[in-house]
Design a protein around this motif. Structure first.
Motif, mmCIF file in Angstrom:
data_model
loop_
_atom_site.group_PDB
_atom_site.id
_atom_site.type_symbol
_atom_site.label_atom_id
_atom_site.label_comp_id
_atom_site.label_asym_id
_atom_site.label_seq_id
_atom_site.Cartn_x
_atom_site.Cartn_y
_atom_site.Cartn_z
ATOM 1 N N ALA A 302 112.811 95.845 48.419
ATOM 2 C CA ALA A 302 113.633 94.833 47.753
ATOM 3 C C ALA A 302 112.978 94.370 46.454
ATOM 4 N N GLU A 303 111.658 94.172 46.477
ATOM 5 C CA GLU A 303 110.946 93.758 45.265
ATOM 6 C C GLU A 303 111.005 94.845 44.204
ATOM 7 N N ALA A 304 110.883 96.089 44.643
ATOM 8 C CA ALA A 304 110.926 97.202 43.696
ATOM 9 C C ALA A 304 112.298 97.320 43.044
ATOM 10 N N LEU A 305 113.356 97.183 43.832
ATOM 11 C CA LEU A 305 114.708 97.263 43.280
ATOM 12 C C LEU A 305 114.978 96.124 42.292
ATOM 13 N N ALA A 306 114.464 94.938 42.622
ATOM 14 C CA ALA A 306 114.626 93.810 41.705
ATOM 15 C C ALA A 306 113.907 94.074 40.393
ATOM 16 N N ARG A 307 112.746 94.707 40.489
ATOM 17 C CA ARG A 307 111.959 94.991 39.284
ATOM 18 C C ARG A 307 112.653 96.005 38.379
ATOM 19 N N ILE A 308 113.179 97.087 38.957
ATOM 20 C CA ILE A 308 113.775 98.114 38.099
ATOM 21 C C ILE A 308 115.160 97.710 37.595
ATOM 22 N N ARG A 309 115.711 96.618 38.124
ATOM 23 C CA ARG A 309 116.994 96.120 37.609
ATOM 24 C C ARG A 309 116.822 95.276 36.355
ATOM 25 N N GLU A 310 115.597 94.970 35.968
ATOM 26 C CA GLU A 310 115.387 94.129 34.788
ATOM 27 C C GLU A 310 115.966 94.806 33.545
ATOM 28 N N PRO A 311 116.811 94.115 32.801
ATOM 29 C CA PRO A 311 117.583 94.752 31.726
ATOM 30 C C PRO A 311 116.750 95.300 30.576
ATOM 31 N N GLU A 312 115.533 94.781 30.375
ATOM 32 C CA GLU A 312 114.752 95.260 29.237
ATOM 33 C C GLU A 312 114.130 96.627 29.485
ATOM 34 N N LEU A 313 114.169 97.114 30.728
ATOM 35 C CA LEU A 313 113.594 98.424 31.039
ATOM 36 C C LEU A 313 114.544 99.532 30.600
ATOM 37 N N SER A 314 114.004 100.570 29.988
ATOM 38 C CA SER A 314 114.830 101.727 29.638
ATOM 39 C C SER A 314 115.146 102.512 30.900
ATOM 40 N N PRO A 315 116.225 103.309 30.896
ATOM 41 C CA PRO A 315 116.594 104.061 32.102
ATOM 42 C C PRO A 315 115.497 104.960 32.638
ATOM 43 N N VAL A 316 114.752 105.636 31.745
ATOM 44 C CA VAL A 316 113.717 106.555 32.248
ATOM 45 C C VAL A 316 112.534 105.796 32.843
ATOM 46 N N VAL A 317 112.201 104.638 32.297
ATOM 47 C CA VAL A 317 111.109 103.841 32.858
ATOM 48 C C VAL A 317 111.528 103.247 34.202
ATOM 49 N N ALA A 318 112.807 102.867 34.312
ATOM 50 C CA ALA A 318 113.296 102.249 35.550
ATOM 51 C C ALA A 318 113.622 103.267 36.634
ATOM 52 N N ALA A 319 113.484 104.547 36.343
ATOM 53 C CA ALA A 319 113.877 105.571 37.312
ATOM 54 C C ALA A 319 112.893 105.714 38.464
ATOM 55 N N GLN A 320 111.685 105.194 38.317
ATOM 56 C CA GLN A 320 110.701 105.302 39.370
ATOM 57 C C GLN A 320 109.707 104.155 39.309
ATOM 58 N N VAL A 321 109.091 103.895 40.462
ATOM 59 C CA VAL A 321 108.048 102.877 40.566
ATOM 60 C C VAL A 321 106.742 103.590 40.882
ATOM 61 N N ALA A 397 102.394 106.398 31.726
ATOM 62 C CA ALA A 397 103.319 107.404 32.242
ATOM 63 C C ALA A 397 103.997 108.092 31.064
ATOM 64 N N VAL A 398 104.138 109.392 31.165
ATOM 65 C CA VAL A 398 104.880 110.161 30.157
ATOM 66 C C VAL A 398 106.308 110.329 30.646
ATOM 67 N N THR A 399 107.280 109.909 29.841
ATOM 68 C CA THR A 399 108.686 110.036 30.204
ATOM 69 C C THR A 399 109.320 111.190 29.429
ATOM 70 N N VAL A 400 110.471 111.633 29.913
ATOM 71 C CA VAL A 400 111.117 112.784 29.293
ATOM 72 C C VAL A 400 111.496 112.496 27.843
ATOM 73 N N ASP A 401 111.851 111.246 27.522
ATOM 74 C CA ASP A 401 112.183 110.949 26.126
ATOM 75 C C ASP A 401 110.938 110.993 25.243
ATOM 76 N N ASP A 402 109.762 110.655 25.818
ATOM 77 C CA ASP A 402 108.513 110.811 25.064
ATOM 78 C C ASP A 402 108.288 112.278 24.713
ATOM 79 N N VAL A 403 108.504 113.149 25.690
ATOM 80 C CA VAL A 403 108.291 114.580 25.477
ATOM 81 C C VAL A 403 109.252 115.122 24.429
ATOM 82 N N LEU A 404 110.537 114.729 24.526
ATOM 83 C CA LEU A 404 111.512 115.198 23.542
ATOM 84 C C LEU A 404 111.170 114.703 22.149
ATOM 85 N N ASP A 405 110.809 113.431 22.053
ATOM 86 C CA ASP A 405 110.469 112.839 20.755
ATOM 87 C C ASP A 405 109.385 113.626 20.036
ATOM 88 N N HIS A 406 108.388 114.081 20.800
ATOM 89 C CA HIS A 406 107.240 114.736 20.180
ATOM 90 C C HIS A 406 107.330 116.253 20.202
#
Length: 437
Positions: A302-321, A397-406
């Motif tokens: 429940a705490e993890a789900l509440a954390r990844i629901r925070e609106p300032e998180l990007s989708p790729v960052v919120a995809a995992q804990v 953590a390296v996210t897929v958008d980081d990899v694409l960007d570079h």
């Protein structure tokens, strides 16, 4: 707003454009007006639409069959896909007319007139099937900082100063329109402005908005906008950027300027940026985010789900804990594993993360190169991978958008760098303004 006697051009901004079959062509980005001789009102000759890959094309107004609050619909799917280029005696409404300071003449044409700012332009269809600018919405200048002037409409022929030096143009209404867009679209719109106008509009954004937009701009535009801010403002904006993006931007500046801006930033905001700038380019350490979602093993689902629901998180960052021993900020305690959000959705809310953690994929090291990162993320179908130091502490953590960007060319965000790319499915040509469509 319907296709009828009067259409307000600023309200068309960002509306989707569809062909007769209901297929989406792009989004409206501006309207093109042609100035005419003597005092005749300007003629609206077309719209500028943005398509995929940020290509802006011209849509003749005669090919528009309907305009309402939801969409613009065309009469044909045959389009000229060449990049739009403004012609002589043409103006872009949102870019060059909105926010311009003008004088409204009294109805009896006597006296000095009222000073105001252009908020919108209205066009109407005449008997010759031409769309002409007939009304101008103006916000009056009160001269009082605490009081906002009221908005009113007047006939076009009472307006003076609609065309003139750009120093009579403000930013408030254009900024309000741009802020309705996604940051990537805002960045794209900024690239179409002259440099001085772009910097002026960018400076009028809030720190948070400007930070989001800078992350979507080519590096040379990022640097130019940043150096035109005063240093305190620049430091405030850098604080609101993701640390990896702030580090990339600072790396484009001279060493002395880097030091000044880092010193002006709040110590807790500057620390992760300083750390990222120590890693070699092209490695996991240089492209990772230092602020993934990290929780301890005794945290609940429940705490993890509440954390990844925070609106300032990007989708790729919120995809995992990521799960690690305390402390939960990077560098964390010992890294234990990760939990994907889909697994969180399948578990009882009271379950502890330590009991469902996935630890069978080896984390990255800061020195891991991009080729190896890409291979491993593709192998395991991951959108993010943990990065640990020599003592197995999570450092990012390296996210897929980081990899694409570079992995993409450095100029991939710069539309001008791709102007020579061929346009597929090219039909028709841009007609001379005023010609039959």
């Amino acid at each position: 707003m319907t296709m009828g006697s009067r259409v307000y051009l600023a309200r068309l901004a960002a509306l989707p454009v569809f062909d007769p079959n209901g297929d989406r062509v792009g989004r409206v980005r501006d309207a093109v007006i042609r100035l005419r001789t003597t005092n005749r009102p300007p003629q609206v000759v077309g719209l500028v639409a943005e398509m995929a890959l940020r290509r802006r094309i011209f849509l003749p107004i005669g090919r528009v069959t309907s305009m309402d609050a939801e969409a613009v619909v065309l009469s044909t799917g045959m389009l000229n896909l060449r990049r739009f280029e403004k012609r002589q005696n043409e103006l872009l409404v949102l870019e060059e007319v909105l926010d311009r300071r003008v004088t409204v003449e009294p109805e009896d044409r006597q006296g000095d007139g009222q000073v105001g700012t252009v908020v919108d332009l209205a066009m109407e269809l005449n008997r010759n099937n031409e769309w002409l600018i007939t009304r101008v919405a103006v916000r009056e200048h009160t001269g009082r900082l605490a009081r906002r002037g009221h908005t009113y409409q007047v006939d076009y022929d009472r307006i003076r100063g609609l065309v003139g030096p750009t120093d009579t143009q403000g930013t408030s209404n254009l900024v309000a329109l741009l802020e309705q867009m996604r940051p990537a679209d805002m960045a794209n719109a900024l690239q179409d402005l002259p440099d001085a106008r772009r910097n002026e509009v960018a400076a009028a954004f809030s720190d948070r908005t400007l930070a989001d937009v800078l992350e979507e701009l080519p590096e040379h535009d990022q640097v130019d906008i940043l150096v035109h801010l005063n240093r305190e403002r620049a430091a405030d904006v850098l604080e609101r950027m993701d640390p990896d993006d702030a580090a990339d931007l600072l790396a484009e500046l001279p060493k002395t300027e880097q030091s000044v801006l880092l010193d002006l930033m709040e110590p807790e905001e500057a620390a992760p940026v300083r750390q990222l700038m120590k890693y070699n380019p092209g490695t996991a350490g240089s492209v990772m985010t230092s602020e993934p979602v990290i929780l301890t093993p005794d945290a609940t689902v429940a705490e993890a789900l509440a954390r990844i629901r925070e609106p300032e998180l990007s989708p790729v960052v919120a995809a995992q804990v990521f799960v690690a021993r305390a402390p939960s900020a990077t560098p964390s305690g010992k890294y234990l594993g990760m939990v994907h959000f889909q697994r969180l959705l399948r578990e009882p809310p009271s379950s502890m993360l330590g009991g469902i953690v996935d630890n069978d994929i080896d984390p990255l090291r800061p020195e891991t190169n991009l080729t190896e990162i890409t291979r491993r993320m593709a192998t395991y179908d991951l959108v993010a991978m943990p990065v640990v130091d020599g003592t197995f502490r999570l450092v990012g953590a390296v996210t897929v958008d980081d990899v694409l960007d570079h992995s993409l060319p450095r100029d991939w965000r710069d539309r001008d760098a791709h102007d020579d790319e061929p346009a597929a499915n090219l039909w028709g040509t841009r007609q001379t303004p005023g010609a039959a469509s």
